[in-house]
Enzyme design. Structure first.
Site, PDB file in Angstrom:
ATOM      1  N   HIS A  52       0.843  -1.199   0.000  1.00 21.88           N
ATOM      2  CA  HIS A  52       0.000   0.000   0.000  1.00 21.88           C
ATOM      3  C   HIS A  52       0.882   1.255   0.000  1.00 21.88           C
ATOM      4  O   HIS A  52       2.097   1.165   0.214  1.00 21.88           O
ATOM      5  CB  HIS A  52      -0.949  -0.002   1.205  1.00 21.88           C
ATOM      6  CG  HIS A  52      -0.273   0.012   2.533  1.00 21.88           C
ATOM      7  ND1 HIS A  52      -0.247  -1.065   3.372  1.00 21.88           N
ATOM      8  CD2 HIS A  52       0.419   0.990   3.164  1.00 21.88           C
ATOM      9  CE1 HIS A  52       0.417  -0.760   4.469  1.00 21.88           C
ATOM     10  NE2 HIS A  52       0.843   0.479   4.358  1.00 21.88           N
TER      11      HIS A  52
HETATM   12  P1  TYD Z   1      -2.502  -3.692   7.034  1.00 16.91           P
HETATM   13  O1  TYD Z   1      -2.459  -2.273   6.551  1.00 16.91           O
HETATM   14  O2  TYD Z   1      -3.019  -4.738   6.093  1.00 16.91           O
HETATM   15  O3  TYD Z   1      -1.077  -4.124   7.572  1.00 16.91           O
HETATM   16  P2  TYD Z   1       0.306  -4.045   6.739  1.00 16.91           P
HETATM   17  O4  TYD Z   1       0.756  -2.624   6.835  1.00 16.91           O
HETATM   18  O5  TYD Z   1       1.240  -4.974   7.389  1.00 16.91           O
HETATM   19  O6  TYD Z   1      -0.020  -4.466   5.344  1.00 16.91           O
HETATM   20  O7  TYD Z   1      -3.364  -3.720   8.375  1.00 16.91           O
HETATM   21  C1  TYD Z   1      -3.890  -4.922   8.872  1.00 16.91           C
HETATM   22  C2  TYD Z   1      -5.190  -4.593   9.572  1.00 16.91           C
HETATM   23  O8  TYD Z   1      -4.937  -3.797  10.753  1.00 16.91           O
HETATM   24  C3  TYD Z   1      -6.162  -3.821   8.700  1.00 16.91           C
HETATM   25  O9  TYD Z   1      -7.458  -4.360   8.912  1.00 16.91           O
HETATM   26  C4  TYD Z   1      -6.104  -2.416   9.254  1.00 16.91           C
HETATM   27  C5  TYD Z   1      -5.735  -2.626  10.708  1.00 16.91           C
HETATM   28  N1  TYD Z   1      -4.961  -1.532  11.287  1.00 16.91           N
HETATM   29  C6  TYD Z   1      -5.507  -0.787  12.306  1.00 16.91           C
HETATM   30  O10 TYD Z   1      -6.649  -0.989  12.728  1.00 16.91           O
HETATM   31  N2  TYD Z   1      -4.767   0.217  12.854  1.00 16.91           N
HETATM   32  C7  TYD Z   1      -3.500   0.504  12.437  1.00 16.91           C
HETATM   33  O11 TYD Z   1      -2.840   1.430  12.960  1.00 16.91           O
HETATM   34  C8  TYD Z   1      -2.962  -0.285  11.360  1.00 16.91           C
HETATM   35  C9  TYD Z   1      -1.574  -0.002  10.839  1.00 16.91           C
HETATM   36  C10 TYD Z   1      -3.707  -1.293  10.817  1.00 16.91           C
END
Ligand code: TYD
Length: 134
Positions: A52
């Site tokens: 992302h």
């Molecule tokens: P995601 O963005 O997929 O993690 P990565 O950066 O490793 O790809 O996030 C995983 C899940 O956690 C998604 O449902 C969003 C949630 N999340 C939160 O609720 N708060 C946060 O601060 C973050 C970073 C993620």
């Protein structure tokens, strides 16, 4: 934004015979104070995280245990960083695509963010991201 705006930052390391201590306080690249800290851990071997880009959020990624690779892209160039020191952070500006991979067993990725979590701040679709930055 270009991946050239990403950079490694060395944080203070206070060493004494009881061990090392590193702290992070004001971050010059953040317009405001640190808003959020989160960490990624217990990553199964072979997993890829990230995938992302943020619209406005700035982040600093730190390997506080073990190691992992961060591949950054700006739609034109890609650059891979290996993070394996608890006192070195990778500054990732907004509008930079990132993938985290090659996590070692027991590794922990600590992320310091300039904004609180908001799903609307994410590009999660690579084509949508490319359309937006061009
Ligand atoms: P995601 O963005 O997929 O993690 P990565 O950066 O490793 O790809 O996030 C995983 C899940 O956690 C998604 O449902 C969003 C949630 N999340 C939160 O609720 N708060 C946060 O601060 C973050 C970073 C993620």
């Amino acid at each position: 934004m270009s991946i050239k705006d990403s950079k490694l930052i060395t944080f203070p390391k206070i060493h004494d015979k009881r061990g090392n201590l590193t702290f992070i306080e004001n971050i010059e690249h953040f317009q405001s104070k640190i808003a959020r800290v989160y960490y990624i851990y217990d990553v199964p071997g072979g997993s890829v995280r990230g995938g992302h880009a943020h619209k406005e959020n700035h982040e600093i990624l730190i390997s506080v245990a073990g190691s992992f690779d961060v591949v950054l892209g700006d739609g034109h160039q890609r650059k891979k960083y290996t993070l394996n020191r608890p006192y070195i952070g990778l500054y990732v500006p907004p509008l930079i695509w990132r993938e985290l991979e090659n996590f070692s067993s027991g590794s922990v990725c600590l992320v310091v963010a300039s904004l609180v979590y908001d799903e609307k701040d994410y590009f999660r679709d690579y084509n949508e991201y490319l359309n937006e930055i061009d």
